[in-house]
Every structure is written in C-alpha cells, then in structure tokens.
Design a protein around this motif. Structure first.
Motif: not given
Length: 264
Positions: A192-197
């Motif tokens: 989920x890094x960078x707000x990207x799941x």
C-alpha cells in the motif's frame, strides 16, 4: 484507491472518467438560448450589498448565483472579493488583492488549469448558472472568444497530464520513507505504499523523469511481464518493470530487497 480488479480495469475506468470530464467540459461552452449576457459594469452591481439585485460571481466568463452561499461571498465574508466580477486567477493563486482578483489565466500551468477546472465543476454542481459576462472569455455576442478556446485546450491538456500521472503512480507507486539524524534514511515498499493498493510489494528504485532535477523513490514490480507490454511484444523475462530505462538501483542496496537504508 480500492482495487477494482487489476491495473487494466483501473486504467479503463480512469480513461472513461477523463473522457467524460472532457465531454462535460466542452459541453459547458456550447451555446444556450436561455443565458443572460452581462457587461462587467452590470455584474459589479451583484455583490450582495444592501440594495444590490443579487449576489453573483463569474468563473471563466460564466456567471453563477451564489446567494445560497452568502456567508462566504457577502460583504465582509472571506471570499467577498470574488463577488460581482470574474476573478478566475485568484481561484488558483489565492491572491485576493485587487491586482490578483482578475480574470487573466494566460500564464497558468497545466496543473493550475486543472485546479481551475475543478472549481468550475464545483460551481456547476452547487450553484445556479445565470449567464455569461462579456470580456476576456465571451464576446459582446455571447460567443466564446479565442482566449476561451485556448483556455479550454489548456484545461484538456491538464486533464490528460493528470491522467498520465495517475497511470504512472499505478505503475511506479512512491516508496515509504523515513529519516533520522542517527540512522539516516530508510526507503521501503509495501502493498500500500504511496497510497496505491496492489497485489505486489516491489523494490525501491530511483525514477528519473525528464525535466526533474532529482530522481524520486518508487516501488517497482519484480516479476511477470512489464506493465507496458503489448500482445506483439517479445517474450518477457519475468522481471516485471525492473528493466525500465528510467530506473536505477540505490547504491549499497541488495537488488531485490524491499527495504533500503541509506546511512548518513
């Protein structure tokens, strides 16, 4: 953003959203038989003062009745400077001085134009469209001027640039990062890094972008086909996006480590 069944479906939805946005945007400029045409001096009477006929403002030449938001726009309110005029530039710059409350947006960037488009969406949704004000964006006949056509094109390009940024973020999500004076920097990837799941973790890499002074850390998929592979591409090497030419490893970090420490 929640996963919607894979990158291909997400990009398809993003493309559809952009297409719908541009279609709606261009529809706003289309002729309407029921609009009212103001001259700037007439619009200036609609500032919500005692005796004024109403409380209006204009954005990109389009006039809206903001009476329902009176507490924001009436005299003495935080955004009273927008009332009775087209102050399109200030919606982006935040300059509420008399020199900043103007309609000249000719030198704004694509991203700033996109912000302006978002404000236009807000007013279209929340306030009543009344008409147009003649001047920079509409002529005395109420028809769009070349300046409006240019502005519309800039907004469309801003929408497209934003779409490309979203696509890149899906392919190369930003790393997690922390820093301490004792240990230096740590960069790491997670699902989920960078707000990207996503269904992969990735490894930290430097991403070099044209025009950027410094690279930034992104998480890169390490297995499967490259994200940009097409049906006629040669067989992949099961290395994900590791071979992308704009990427570089961090010195001293194992090539497939999900976490990378950069000592002081």
């Amino acid at each position: 953003m929640p996963r919607l069944g894979g990158r291909g479906l997400w990009l398809g939805l993003a493309a559809a959203a952009v297409a719908a946005m541009i279609a709606r945007l261009t529809g706003w400029w289309s002729p309407r038989a029921d609009f009212r045409l103001f001259i700037p001096e007439e619009l200036a009477r609609y500032r919500g003062r005692p005796g004024d006929p109403g409380l209006y403002l204009a954005l990109l030449g389009r006039v809206y009745d903001v009476s329902s938001g009176r507490r924001h726009y009436e005299p003495g309110a935080p955004y009273s400077g927008f009332a009775g005029r087209d102050a399109s530039r200030a919606f982006v710059t935040g300059d509420y001085s008399e020199t900043g409350l103007v309609d000249d947006v000719s030198d704004l960037s694509f991203s700033e134009m996109l912000t302006l488009q978002n404000w236009l969406s807000f007013y279209e949704k929340n306030y009543e469209f009344i008409g147009r004000v003649s001047g920079r964006f509409y002529g005395q006949d109420g028809l769009p001027t070349p300046e409006l056509t240019r502005t519309e094109a800039m907004i469309a390009r801003g929408v497209q640039a934003n779409k490309q940024d979203l696509e890149e973020k899906q392919r190369f999500p930003p790393c997690n990062a922390e820093w301490s004076s004792a240990r230096g920097s740590r960069l790491w990837c997670s699902p989920k890094s960078g707000g990207v799941s996503r269904d992969w973790t990735g490894v930290p890499r430097k991403l070099f972008k044209p025009g950027a002074k410094e690279p930034h850390c992104v998480c890169v998929k390490t297995t499967g086909a490259p994200s940009d592979q097409t049906p006629d591409s040669p067989p992949h090497r099961n290395r994900g996006d590791l071979d992308h030419p704009s990427l570089a490893e961090y010195p001293g970090c194992p090539p497939l480590a999900t976490s990378c420490s950069l000592p002081l």
